[in-house]
Design an enzyme around this catalytic site. Structure first.
Site, PDB file in Angstrom:
ATOM      1  N   TYR A  53      -2.047  -1.154  11.281  1.00 39.55           N
ATOM      2  CA  TYR A  53      -2.059  -1.492   9.563  1.00 39.55           C
ATOM      3  C   TYR A  53      -0.814  -0.784   9.057  1.00 39.55           C
ATOM      4  O   TYR A  53      -0.126  -1.801   8.215  1.00 39.55           O
ATOM      5  CB  TYR A  53      -3.213  -0.667   9.272  1.00 39.55           C
ATOM      6  CG  TYR A  53      -3.336  -0.628   7.677  1.00 39.55           C
ATOM      7  CD1 TYR A  53      -3.487  -1.802   6.823  1.00 39.55           C
ATOM      8  CD2 TYR A  53      -3.070   0.659   6.904  1.00 39.55           C
ATOM      9  CE1 TYR A  53      -3.387  -1.742   5.463  1.00 39.55           C
ATOM     10  CE2 TYR A  53      -3.120   0.520   5.404  1.00 39.55           C
ATOM     11  CZ  TYR A  53      -3.422  -0.582   4.632  1.00 39.55           C
ATOM     12  OH  TYR A  53      -3.377  -0.689   3.468  1.00 39.55           O
ATOM     13  N   SER A  61       0.776  -1.239   0.083  1.00 39.62           N
ATOM     14  CA  SER A  61      -0.007   0.051   0.113  1.00 39.62           C
ATOM     15  C   SER A  61       1.071   1.283   0.016  1.00 39.62           C
ATOM     16  O   SER A  61       2.141   1.025   0.263  1.00 39.62           O
ATOM     17  CB  SER A  61      -0.927   0.132   1.252  1.00 39.62           C
ATOM     18  OG  SER A  61      -1.575   1.105   1.512  1.00 39.62           O
TER      19      SER A  61
END
Length: 304
Positions: free
Chosen positions: A162, A149
């Site tokens: 995360y 990401s």
């Protein structure tokens, strides 16, 4: 026959003429779009996910085989990989797409949840990598595509666990790239930006459930709006097909890039993180997400 075409042997096994790809997290979003794109290119694709019932449409496509797999369960991974090797004879490409985002203040998120996120986003991927590598090394050919990401290169409020998993995916991938190069195995990282999938809404709901009350409530409510796309409009994000196209390039290219930053916001935000000092980037994130202002710092003489 082209290099990407695949023929099916009479026994139902895949003839060794095209790429055999395992895609995890294939039941929705980026994973589903990737399966469809690679299938259209002529690959034989094993679409893996826990929610097999959500892959019924994929199961109807030629050269797509649905596999029930929980990446956090080593036995499930073993059975899935062994099935593919028995049917197809090899795995040319592993696309580690399974993952999720669990937001919340580090103080609020139970460590059990933090560990669960690492199990899916990092250790599940690592377990599958270890299982597919022996046959790749034996053939001196293969490709590992890890879906990270832009969050693996920068940080956002209340996303500590995360982002920690995605930073770890980046580091693991860099080391793998070096150690697997002598065996002809390439490692690619995909870094999506804002993508229009169910991910943001789920992350926002989890954030509010975890930190929506208490000392972090103001930050949590502000970040939930960002995750749902309310700050800049729900149409801002790119479609999952954009990421699937990047993955397809990484699968097909003779010499793929080591990283693909793809989707709305990915390249500019990664660039800003690279050039801005830490506190300047913190301030940018605070303003962009409309977080409560930090308290003024008192000076030595008692003034603000």
């Amino acid at each position: 026959m082209s290099e990407n075409s695949v023929s099916i042997a009479p026994s139902g096994q895949v003839a060794p003429s095209g790429k055999v790809v395992l895609v995890t997290g294939a039941s929705s979003g980026i994973g589903e779009a990737t399966v469809r794109r690679l299938q259209a290119l002529g690959c034989t694709v094993y679409a893996a996910a826990r929610r097999v019932e959500r892959m019924s449409d994929l199961a109807e496509l030629d050269r797509v085989h649905v596999v029930g797999m929980d990446v956090t369960d080593p036995e499930s991974n073993r059975a899935g990989v062994e099935r593919i090797l028995a049917e197809a004879g090899r795995i040319d490409v592993l696309v580690n797409n399974a993952g999720y985002g669990s937001y919340g203040a580090v103080e609020d998120v139970p460590l059990a949840e933090a560990r669960a996120q690492f199990e899916v986003n990092l250790f599940g991927a690592a377990d599958l990598i270890r299982r597919v590598l022996p046959q790749m090394r034996a053939r001196r050919s293969g490709r590992i595509v890890n879906i990270s990401s832009m969050g693996g290169r920068l940080h956002s409020p209340l996303g500590g666990w995360y982002h920690a998993t995605k930073f770890a995916v980046e580091g693991l991938s860099d080391c793998l790239r070096l150690e697997l190069e002598p065996f002809g195995i390439q490692v690619v990282v995909i870094e999506p930006g804002a993508i229009k999938t169910e991910w943001g809404g789920i992350a926002a709901d989890n954030l509010l459930a975890t930190s929506g009350s208490g000392p972090y409530a103001g930050q949590a409510k502000a970040m939930a709006k960002t995750l749902r796309g309310e700050r800049i409009g729900s149409g801002f994000g790119s479609g999952p097909g954009v990421v699937a196209e990047a993955i397809a390039h990484a699968v097909q290219s003779e010499k793929p890039r080591t990283r693909y930053a793809i989707g709305r916001g990915a390249k500019p935000l990664i660039m800003l993180r690279r050039v801005l000092p830490d506190r300047a980037f913190d301030s940018l994130m605070r303003r962009a997400n409309r977080l409560p202002a930090p308290p003024a710092v008192a000076t030595a003489d008692g003034g603000a």
